[in-house]
Design a protein around this motif. Structure first.
Motif, short mmCIF file in Angstrom:
data_model
loop_
_atom_site.label_atom_id
_atom_site.label_comp_id
_atom_site.label_asym_id
_atom_site.label_seq_id
_atom_site.Cartn_x
_atom_site.Cartn_y
_atom_site.Cartn_z
N LEU A 71 69.62 43.83 26.90
CA LEU A 71 70.13 45.06 26.31
C LEU A 71 69.08 45.76 25.45
O LEU A 71 68.81 46.95 25.63
CB LEU A 71 71.37 44.76 25.47
CG LEU A 71 71.94 45.93 24.66
CD1 LEU A 71 72.36 47.07 25.59
CD2 LEU A 71 73.10 45.49 23.79
N GLN A 72 68.48 45.03 24.52
CA GLN A 72 67.60 45.66 23.55
C GLN A 72 66.36 46.26 24.19
O GLN A 72 65.88 47.32 23.76
CB GLN A 72 67.20 44.67 22.46
CG GLN A 72 66.78 45.34 21.16
CD GLN A 72 67.88 46.22 20.57
OE1 GLN A 72 69.03 45.80 20.48
NE2 GLN A 72 67.52 47.45 20.22
N LEU A 98 67.41 49.66 25.46
CA LEU A 98 67.68 50.61 24.39
C LEU A 98 66.39 51.02 23.68
O LEU A 98 66.20 52.21 23.37
CB LEU A 98 68.68 50.02 23.40
CG LEU A 98 70.07 49.68 23.94
CD1 LEU A 98 70.97 49.23 22.79
CD2 LEU A 98 70.68 50.86 24.66
N LYS A 116 65.32 54.91 23.71
CA LYS A 116 65.34 55.62 22.43
C LYS A 116 63.95 56.08 22.01
O LYS A 116 63.80 57.15 21.40
CB LYS A 116 65.95 54.71 21.35
CG LYS A 116 67.45 54.50 21.51
CD LYS A 116 67.99 53.54 20.46
CE LYS A 116 69.50 53.34 20.61
NZ LYS A 116 70.04 52.38 19.61
N TYR A 150 77.50 49.30 35.86
CA TYR A 150 78.30 50.17 34.97
C TYR A 150 79.80 50.02 35.26
O TYR A 150 80.62 50.08 34.35
CB TYR A 150 77.86 51.61 35.18
CG TYR A 150 78.62 52.64 34.37
CD1 TYR A 150 78.16 53.08 33.13
CD2 TYR A 150 79.79 53.22 34.87
CE1 TYR A 150 78.85 54.03 32.39
CE2 TYR A 150 80.49 54.17 34.14
CZ TYR A 150 80.01 54.57 32.90
OH TYR A 150 80.70 55.51 32.18
N ASP A 206 78.71 46.89 29.85
CA ASP A 206 78.40 47.27 28.47
C ASP A 206 76.93 47.67 28.33
O ASP A 206 76.61 48.66 27.67
CB ASP A 206 78.73 46.10 27.53
CG ASP A 206 78.49 46.45 26.08
OD1 ASP A 206 79.14 47.39 25.58
OD2 ASP A 206 77.64 45.79 25.44
N LYS A 261 76.44 51.15 30.06
CA LYS A 261 77.02 52.25 29.28
C LYS A 261 76.14 52.58 28.08
O LYS A 261 75.84 53.76 27.80
CB LYS A 261 78.44 51.91 28.83
CG LYS A 261 79.12 53.08 28.13
CD LYS A 261 80.55 52.78 27.79
CE LYS A 261 81.26 54.04 27.26
NZ LYS A 261 80.51 54.72 26.18
N LYS A 262 75.71 51.58 27.34
CA LYS A 262 74.85 51.81 26.18
C LYS A 262 73.49 52.38 26.59
O LYS A 262 72.91 53.21 25.90
CB LYS A 262 74.69 50.52 25.38
CG LYS A 262 75.96 50.09 24.67
CD LYS A 262 75.81 48.75 23.97
CE LYS A 262 77.09 48.38 23.23
NZ LYS A 262 77.04 47.02 22.63
N TRP A 263 72.99 51.91 27.73
CA TRP A 263 71.72 52.39 28.28
C TRP A 263 71.81 53.88 28.60
O TRP A 263 70.92 54.67 28.24
CB TRP A 263 71.44 51.58 29.53
CG TRP A 263 70.05 51.60 30.08
CD1 TRP A 263 68.93 52.13 29.52
CD2 TRP A 263 69.65 51.03 31.33
NE1 TRP A 263 67.85 51.92 30.35
CE2 TRP A 263 68.27 51.24 31.47
CE3 TRP A 263 70.34 50.34 32.34
CZ2 TRP A 263 67.55 50.81 32.58
CZ3 TRP A 263 69.62 49.91 33.44
CH2 TRP A 263 68.25 50.14 33.56
N ASP A 267 74.11 56.03 27.44
CA ASP A 267 74.37 56.78 26.21
C ASP A 267 73.09 57.02 25.42
O ASP A 267 72.91 58.07 24.79
CB ASP A 267 75.38 56.03 25.34
CG ASP A 267 76.79 56.06 25.91
OD1 ASP A 267 77.04 56.84 26.84
OD2 ASP A 267 77.64 55.27 25.43
N ALA A 268 72.18 56.04 25.44
CA ALA A 268 70.93 56.17 24.69
C ALA A 268 70.06 57.30 25.22
O ALA A 268 69.24 57.86 24.49
CB ALA A 268 70.15 54.85 24.74
#
Length: 307
Positions: free
Chosen positions: A96-97, A100, A104, A128, A150, A153-155, A157-158
């Motif tokens: 995940l990190q 992101l 970002k 997704y 998850d 989705k966060k990827w 959204d970033a």
């Protein structure tokens, strides 16, 4: 297919998809954490990077504004592989990190510096959607609730905050990419070559595949398209695992005799087994209506070309 002529900045150019894109596009600049390793990897594939290889440290330091000089588009593929190693807590944080941090860092640079960048194609994945049985999955389908859903989705959204007036953002949801030199196919083909291949479980789950040439072609198309937001990056004809297994075995002239129970894969790869059994029947109407013509819409022709 005419390659995009603008300068493309690629993050994640040394991976399977990235090397194919870097080979196809004529004007590429590469972002990497290790310039020597990147130069060695790209050289191995006969790739000459016309616009330079630039070191960055996403999550640790901002991107130097000069990196965007002369860049017309960005392709973001950066992120730790989900398929290498068991999903320990540490590994899941890294999966995940890493995505992101890279996304970002690029968004921050686009938002805070002067540039001529028109498009950001920031990768996502069909993970997704989670596992959805026989449901047809369009880009408007709600996200799933598992770990990969998850992450995706966060990827996505970033990549989206306050960029609409700065750059066009596309988030292709990539399926199982078929190619001879990387991705999932060599791993899937290996047991068949040893005459011990077979479907996963009952084989009823849907596999959203795409030939590597079509994925490169779709990315190339998206660089000049007006499309934005998510787009399913899979072939028009997803198949069940049982059908994929049958056709793969036929292409390799091998039998498919040994089904792999879910509990066996769970013992071998842990939580990642859930991703291998996820059922995702994706719909690619959005890409087709935007004018992309698939070279390999059918699995049979794709495997024939590869084998």
């Amino acid at each position: 297919m005419t390659p995009y002529e603008g300068t493309v900045l690629i993050a994640g150019a040394t991976g399977f998809i990235g090397t194919h894109l870097a080979r196809f596009l004529p004007h590429v600049r590469v972002l990497t954490r290790d310039t020597n390793a990147a130069r060695s990897t790209l050289s191995k594939y006969g790739i000459s990077v016309s616009e330079g290889i630039v070191k960055w440290a996403p999550g640790k330091s901002p991107l130097d504004a000069s990196v965007l000089d002369g860049v017309d588009a960005i392709i973001n593929l950066a992120g730790v592989s989900v398929a290498d190693g068991r999903w320990t807590k540490r590994r899941k944080r890294s999966i995940l990190q890493s995505r992101l941090d890279a996304t970002k860092t690029l968004i921050s640079a686009l938002s805070s510096t002067q540039h001529r960048v028109q498009s950001l194609i920031s990768a996502s994945a069909v993970g997704y959607y989670g596992s959805c049985g026989n449901q047809f999955l369009t880009e408007d389908t709600e996200p799933g609730t598992d770990f990969l859903a998850d992450v995706c989705k966060k990827w996505e959204d970033a990549a989206q905050p306050d960029t609409a007036d700065i750059v066009r953002v596309v988030t292709p949801r990539i399926g199982i990419v078929l190619g001879p030199d990387g991705g999932a196919l060599p791993k899937m083909a290996f047991p068949f070559k040893l005459f011990v291949g077979g479907k996963l479980g009952n084989g009823k789950h849907w596999m959203p595949w795409i030939h590597i040439d079509d994925l490169v072609g779709l990315f190339n198309h998206l660089l000049t398209s007006s499309i934005s937001g998510p787009v399913n990056a899979t072939a028009p004809t997803p198949v069940t695992n049982a059908e994929f297994t049958r056709q793969l075995a036929g292409s390799l002239k091998r039998p498919a005799l040994f089904p792999v129970p879910r509990f066996v894969l769970r013992l071998l790869v842990g939580e990642f087994a859930n991703a291998l059994f996820a059922s995702q029947r994706t719909d690619v109407t959005k890409a087709v209506n935007d004018g992309y013509a698939f070279r390999f819409p059918e699995l049979k022709s794709a495997l024939h070309e590869l084998y």
